[in-house]
Design an enzyme around this catalytic site. Sequence first.
Site, PDB file in Angstrom:
ATOM      1  N   THR A   1       0.816  -1.217   0.000  1.00 16.79           N
ATOM      2  CA  THR A   1       0.000   0.000   0.000  1.00 16.79           C
ATOM      3  C   THR A   1       0.853   1.273   0.000  1.00 16.79           C
ATOM      4  O   THR A   1       2.040   1.252   0.299  1.00 16.79           O
ATOM      5  CB  THR A   1      -0.948   0.022   1.217  1.00 16.79           C
ATOM      6  OG1 THR A   1      -0.179   0.043   2.420  1.00 16.79           O
ATOM      7  CG2 THR A   1      -1.863  -1.200   1.220  1.00 16.79           C
ATOM      8  N   ASP A   2       0.178   2.370  -0.335  1.00 15.06           N
ATOM      9  CA  ASP A   2       0.835   3.680  -0.350  1.00 15.06           C
ATOM     10  C   ASP A   2       0.432   4.473   0.899  1.00 15.06           C
ATOM     11  O   ASP A   2      -0.230   3.944   1.802  1.00 15.06           O
ATOM     12  CB  ASP A   2       0.497   4.439  -1.639  1.00 15.06           C
ATOM     13  CG  ASP A   2      -0.992   4.725  -1.812  1.00 15.06           C
ATOM     14  OD1 ASP A   2      -1.766   4.613  -0.825  1.00 15.06           O
ATOM     15  OD2 ASP A   2      -1.390   5.061  -2.939  1.00 15.06           O
ATOM     16  N   ALA A   3       0.790   5.754   0.950  1.00 16.24           N
ATOM     17  CA  ALA A   3       0.502   6.585   2.116  1.00 16.24           C
ATOM     18  C   ALA A   3      -0.990   6.767   2.364  1.00 16.24           C
ATOM     19  O   ALA A   3      -1.412   7.042   3.489  1.00 16.24           O
ATOM     20  CB  ALA A   3       1.174   7.950   1.966  1.00 16.24           C
TER      21      ALA A   3
ATOM     22  N   GLY B   1      -3.070   4.346   2.110  1.00 16.68           N
ATOM     23  CA  GLY B   1      -3.566   3.080   2.630  1.00 16.68           C
ATOM     24  C   GLY B   1      -4.181   2.158   1.590  1.00 16.68           C
ATOM     25  O   GLY B   1      -4.794   1.161   1.938  1.00 16.68           O
ATOM     26  N   VAL B   2      -4.023   2.501   0.307  1.00 14.50           N
ATOM     27  CA  VAL B   2      -4.531   1.651  -0.771  1.00 14.50           C
ATOM     28  C   VAL B   2      -3.358   1.049  -1.536  1.00 14.50           C
ATOM     29  O   VAL B   2      -2.233   1.560  -1.477  1.00 14.50           O
ATOM     30  CB  VAL B   2      -5.471   2.417  -1.733  1.00 14.50           C
ATOM     31  CG1 VAL B   2      -6.700   2.937  -0.993  1.00 14.50           C
ATOM     32  CG2 VAL B   2      -4.745   3.544  -2.419  1.00 14.50           C
TER      33      VAL B   2
END
EC number: 3.1.2.28
Length: 147
Positions: free
Chosen positions: A14-16, A18-19
């Site tokens: 995930t990225d910052a 949250g996905v």
Amino acid sequence: MPFTYNRTVRFQDTDAAGVVYFGNVLGICHEAYEESLEASNINLKDFFTNPSVAFPIVHASVDFLRPMFSGDKLLISLIPQKIGGDKFQISYEITVAEVVVAKAITRHVCIDVSSRSKQELPDEIIQWLETNHRDAEKPVRCGGSPR
């Protein structure tokens, strides 16, 4: 019948926000590709380590329909199809709880590793294509419509 692969989304995917980070979706699809090769009794070490032929990706695309989050249980359906004597395409459909969240496509060309020139698909790949292919005559775009 399409090949299916189960995978849980990990925090590292995930990225910052949250996905799942967009680039990681193709990595997840590649995991499914490798699993389908192995399920067809193709030795992955021989396939990827110093082969005489290779299958580089010449095109890739992903359509994101819904976000994927850490902990989601993914089901990746993989459908390869021959699109020429030296090419194949893999269509991927990623679902979470029976909802399609992404669709992807990778196109591969067969090359001789030493000359880097195109060559016909070897028998083991043709067998893999036939084993994992469903009744689709033409390549499918990410949006789902035939060319």
